[in-house]
Design a protein around this motif. Structure first.
Motif, PDB file in Angstrom:
ATOM      1  N   LEU A  49      -4.588   6.075   0.003  1.00 37.62           N
ATOM      2  CA  LEU A  49      -3.651   4.984   0.306  1.00 37.62           C
ATOM      3  C   LEU A  49      -2.770   5.330   1.506  1.00 37.62           C
ATOM      4  N   PHE A  50      -2.361   6.585   1.591  1.00 33.60           N
ATOM      5  CA  PHE A  50      -1.498   7.008   2.703  1.00 33.60           C
ATOM      6  C   PHE A  50      -2.251   6.922   4.032  1.00 33.60           C
ATOM      7  N   THR A  51      -3.463   7.468   4.065  1.00 29.63           N
ATOM      8  CA  THR A  51      -4.223   7.466   5.317  1.00 29.63           C
ATOM      9  C   THR A  51      -4.659   6.063   5.715  1.00 29.63           C
ATOM     10  N   ILE A  52      -5.002   5.224   4.744  1.00 32.81           N
ATOM     11  CA  ILE A  52      -5.410   3.855   5.080  1.00 32.81           C
ATOM     12  C   ILE A  52      -4.211   3.054   5.573  1.00 32.81           C
ATOM     13  N   THR A  53      -3.022   3.373   5.040  1.00 40.52           N
ATOM     14  CA  THR A  53      -1.801   2.726   5.545  1.00 40.52           C
ATOM     15  C   THR A  53      -1.527   3.131   6.987  1.00 40.52           C
ATOM     16  N   LEU A  54      -1.719   4.412   7.299  1.00 44.63           N
ATOM     17  CA  LEU A  54      -1.571   4.878   8.687  1.00 44.63           C
ATOM     18  C   LEU A  54      -2.548   4.156   9.611  1.00 44.63           C
ATOM     19  N   TYR A  55      -3.760   3.963   9.125  1.00 48.08           N
ATOM     20  CA  TYR A  55      -4.771   3.266   9.928  1.00 48.08           C
ATOM     21  C   TYR A  55      -4.349   1.821  10.186  1.00 48.08           C
ATOM     22  N   LEU A  56      -3.769   1.177   9.173  1.00 48.76           N
ATOM     23  CA  LEU A  56      -3.357  -0.216   9.332  1.00 48.76           C
ATOM     24  C   LEU A  56      -2.123  -0.350  10.208  1.00 48.76           C
ATOM     25  N   LEU A  57      -1.397   0.731  10.397  1.00 47.27           N
ATOM     26  CA  LEU A  57      -0.227   0.707  11.278  1.00 47.27           C
ATOM     27  C   LEU A  57      -0.614   0.793  12.751  1.00 47.27           C
ATOM     28  N   GLN A  58      -1.884   1.018  13.017  1.00 43.06           N
ATOM     29  CA  GLN A  58      -2.377   1.239  14.382  1.00 43.06           C
ATOM     30  C   GLN A  58      -1.910   0.177  15.375  1.00 43.06           C
ATOM     31  N   PRO A  59      -2.078  -1.124  15.097  1.00 39.60           N
ATOM     32  CA  PRO A  59      -1.681  -2.128  16.100  1.00 39.60           C
ATOM     33  C   PRO A  59      -0.187  -2.098  16.415  1.00 39.60           C
ATOM     34  N   LEU A  60       0.641  -1.815  15.389  1.00 41.79           N
ATOM     35  CA  LEU A  60       2.083  -1.779  15.617  1.00 41.79           C
ATOM     36  C   LEU A  60       2.445  -0.615  16.522  1.00 41.79           C
ATOM     37  N   LEU A  61       1.834   0.539  16.272  1.00 38.07           N
ATOM     38  CA  LEU A  61       2.123   1.726  17.078  1.00 38.07           C
ATOM     39  C   LEU A  61       1.593   1.578  18.488  1.00 38.07           C
ATOM     40  N   ASP A  62       0.485   0.877  18.632  1.00 41.35           N
ATOM     41  CA  ASP A  62      -0.052   0.657  19.970  1.00 41.35           C
ATOM     42  C   ASP A  62       0.886  -0.185  20.820  1.00 41.35           C
ATOM     43  N   ASN A  63       1.586  -1.135  20.144  1.00 42.31           N
ATOM     44  CA  ASN A  63       2.538  -1.971  20.870  1.00 42.31           C
ATOM     45  C   ASN A  63       3.750  -1.177  21.345  1.00 42.31           C
ATOM     46  N   LEU A  64       3.936   0.015  20.730  1.00 41.09           N
ATOM     47  CA  LEU A  64       5.054   0.875  21.143  1.00 41.09           C
ATOM     48  C   LEU A  64       4.631   1.854  22.232  1.00 41.09           C
ATOM     49  N   ASN A  65       3.469   1.602  22.826  1.00 42.68           N
ATOM     50  CA  ASN A  65       2.947   2.433  23.918  1.00 42.68           C
ATOM     51  C   ASN A  65       2.759   3.896  23.499  1.00 42.68           C
ATOM     52  N   THR A  66       2.242   4.107  22.278  1.00 45.79           N
ATOM     53  CA  THR A  66       1.943   5.469  21.810  1.00 45.79           C
ATOM     54  C   THR A  66       0.473   5.767  22.067  1.00 45.79           C
ATOM     55  N   ASN A  67       0.105   7.006  21.891  1.00 43.41           N
ATOM     56  CA  ASN A  67      -1.293   7.410  22.055  1.00 43.41           C
ATOM     57  C   ASN A  67      -2.016   7.489  20.711  1.00 43.41           C
ATOM     58  N   TYR A  68      -1.431   6.834  19.710  1.00 41.43           N
ATOM     59  CA  TYR A  68      -2.020   6.867  18.362  1.00 41.43           C
ATOM     60  C   TYR A  68      -3.468   6.380  18.389  1.00 41.43           C
ATOM     61  N   LEU A  69      -3.690   5.226  19.038  1.00 41.94           N
ATOM     62  CA  LEU A  69      -5.034   4.643  19.059  1.00 41.94           C
ATOM     63  C   LEU A  69      -6.042   5.603  19.674  1.00 41.94           C
ATOM     64  N   LEU A  70      -5.631   6.271  20.740  1.00 44.10           N
ATOM     65  CA  LEU A  70      -6.554   7.141  21.462  1.00 44.10           C
ATOM     66  C   LEU A  70      -6.930   8.377  20.656  1.00 44.10           C
ATOM     67  N   LEU A 126       0.827  -1.208   0.000  1.00 46.41           N
ATOM     68  CA  LEU A 126       0.000   0.000   0.000  1.00 46.41           C
ATOM     69  C   LEU A 126       0.858   1.255   0.000  1.00 46.41           C
ATOM     70  N   PHE A 127       1.958   1.218   0.722  1.00 54.73           N
ATOM     71  CA  PHE A 127       2.828   2.396   0.766  1.00 54.73           C
ATOM     72  C   PHE A 127       3.504   2.626  -0.595  1.00 54.73           C
ATOM     73  N   VAL A 128       3.891   1.550  -1.256  1.00 56.87           N
ATOM     74  CA  VAL A 128       4.480   1.676  -2.596  1.00 56.87           C
ATOM     75  C   VAL A 128       3.455   2.244  -3.575  1.00 56.87           C
ATOM     76  N   LEU A 129       2.210   1.752  -3.488  1.00 53.95           N
ATOM     77  CA  LEU A 129       1.151   2.290  -4.347  1.00 53.95           C
ATOM     78  C   LEU A 129       0.928   3.775  -4.081  1.00 53.95           C
ATOM     79  N   PHE A 130       0.998   4.160  -2.805  1.00 51.96           N
ATOM     80  CA  PHE A 130       0.868   5.576  -2.449  1.00 51.96           C
ATOM     81  C   PHE A 130       1.945   6.416  -3.143  1.00 51.96           C
ATOM     82  N   LEU A 131       3.196   5.973  -3.056  1.00 53.94           N
ATOM     83  CA  LEU A 131       4.293   6.716  -3.690  1.00 53.94           C
ATOM     84  C   LEU A 131       4.132   6.746  -5.206  1.00 53.94           C
ATOM     85  N   TYR A 132       3.725   5.615  -5.777  1.00 52.16           N
ATOM     86  CA  TYR A 132       3.577   5.507  -7.237  1.00 52.16           C
ATOM     87  C   TYR A 132       2.546   6.500  -7.758  1.00 52.16           C
TER      88      TYR A 132
END
Length: 441
Positions: free
Chosen positions: A43-64, A17-23
């Motif tokens: 594509l960029f925003t949906i990729t950010l949304y899909l990154l949510q679980p990874l960022l949550d594991n890093l103890n960020t406030n992204y999910l909130l 998805l990120f490659v498609l975004f750049l393309y």
């Protein structure tokens, strides 16, 4: 594997998805088509949304703070993309206003949900989203009903199918807010798996649609180039016809002037003979005037009739010799009608007419290196001497020759046509040579 967001399948999807975004972003900067801009933003925003679980594991406030806001921005970008893709402004002008309003509402909801988090907390965001999400789904389904009734083509149908796939899978994930995450874990998948699957299917179908759009644009471009080439050819033919229409009166004026001279001299027999030959020549010219080109064989036939008329006008007459290279087929060679006549006329009236004794005009046609050469040689007084005696009455001399030069350059392109006039006089002879070369096609 489907429970771990760090597994290869999830990583490949996010990376793709990120490659498609750049393309698509690069394509946008190349052609400034907003279709690619909005799709790349989606594509960029949906990729950010899909990154949510990874960022949550890093103890960020992204999910909130950004989970729902990013989704709203993604949907806003997707609707803006859809408006251009199916041309709602052109095909659904009234309904397009609702799409425009929906985009504004979604963009406005993004900061509102962050404000809700700050004032009321994440649970209140979830409750608000459980109200808004079904409304968005219902509005989307009804919009599809309107769209398919008004715009029924392959691109629109494929777009609706692609969006429905994502809508169905995203709503399966949405049930996490109602039934809880454990229900999905017991099935061996993460709730977000269905969003991943929906996005993949959607992007594959949209790639086919965008590819077909690019193909149509290329075909339109090619068709436009063909139409432009046809129009340019028509313009060139019109220019040639215009020049030819100027040429014919020039030639006719000179011939009628000769008839008048015979009448003034009371030479009735010659005048009658001249009129007979002249009428035959006019008939041939009129028959060939419907086309901007004629064959070189036809041109020589017309030229022969013209020379016979001129031989009657010149005191003592003159010899006219035509040399054609063996095995040279003149029929496929296209030339402007009467393209040699002005050069022969100049050879007569500015060359041999001023000379006493034997008068000769020789026309040689040959082929060299895929080019046709038409060489006219007269044994007149020479172009340099003619300039001295006549002070170069250019208006009469060069009108026909110049018009013919323009016509043949239009036919064979400027760079491929060469016309040279030179004085070949020496101590033992006088004369002028005109050499005309053009491609053998």
């Amino acid at each position: 594997m489907l429970l771990d967001f760090h597994s290869e399948i999830y990583s490949w999807i996010r990376g793709g998805l990120f490659v498609l975004f750049l393309y698509h972003l690069i394509i946008y900067f190349q052609n400034r088509n907003q279709l690619y801009l909005y799709y790349s933003l989606y594509l960029f925003t949906i990729t950010l949304y899909l990154l949510q679980p990874l960022l949550d594991n890093l103890n960020t406030n992204y999910l909130l703070y950004a989970n729902f806001s990013v989704q709203f921005l993604a949907y806003a970008a997707y609707i803006a993309f859809a408006r251009i893709l199916i041309d709602t402004r052109g095909n659904l002008l009234r309904w397009d206003k609702y799409f425009e309003l929906e985009i504004k509402i979604l963009v406005l909801l993004a900061p509102i949900f962050i404000l809700i988090q700050l004032l009321f907390g994440y649970e209140f965001q979830e409750k608000a989203f459980t109200v808004i999400a079904p409304l968005l789904t219902l509005f989307t389904l009804y919009s599809f009903y309107i769209i398919l009734n008004k715009i029924n083509n392959n691109s629109t149908i494929n777009f609706v199918i692609a969006t429905l796939f994502y809508l169905v899978f995203a709503n399966i994930t949405f049930f996490e807010l109602i039934v809880g995450k454990e229900a999905f874990i017991n099935l061996g998948v993460q709730p977000m798996f269905f969003v991943y699957a929906g996005v993949v299917i959607q992007c594959l179908l949209l790639s086919v649609i965008i590819g077909s759009i690019i193909k149509k644009i290329e075909e339109k471009s090619k068709n436009a180039e063909v139409r432009l080439a046809v129009k340019l050819k028509e313009m060139e033919e019109l220019k040639m016809t215009a020049l030819q229409s100027q040429m014919n009166p020039h030639f006719l004026f000179n011939s009628l002037n000769s008839i008048n001279n015979f009448v003034l001299k009371s030479d009735v027999e010659k005048a009658s003979d001249y009129i007979t030959k002249f009428s035959r020549l006019i008939r041939v010219i009129l028959n060939s005037s419907s086309s901007p080109t004629s064959t070189l064989a036809e041109e020589l036939g017309i030229l022969s009739l013209y020379v016979k008329l001129e031989q009657m006008r010149v005191n003592g007459g003159f010899d006219y010799i035509v040399n054609i290279e063996e095995n040279l087929n003149l029929d496929p060679i296209k030339v402007p009608p009467l393209f040699l006549q002005p050069f022969i006329e100049n050879a007569i009236w500015h060359g041999i007419m001023k000379k006493e004794g034997e008068k000769t005009i020789e026309l040689t046609i040959k082929k060299e290196n895929d080019k046709v050469f038409c060489i006219i040689v007269d044994n007149g007084i020479g172009i340099n001497k003619a300039k001295e005696l006549e002070h170069m009455s250019q208006k009469r001399k060069f009108f026909g020759a110049k018009a013919t030069e323009n016509r043949i350059r239009m036919l064979y392109q400027n760079s491929q046509v060469h016309i040279e006039t030179k004085d070949i006089s020496s101590n033992i002879k006088t004369g002028t040579q005109v050499s005309i070369s053009f491609p053998l096609k």
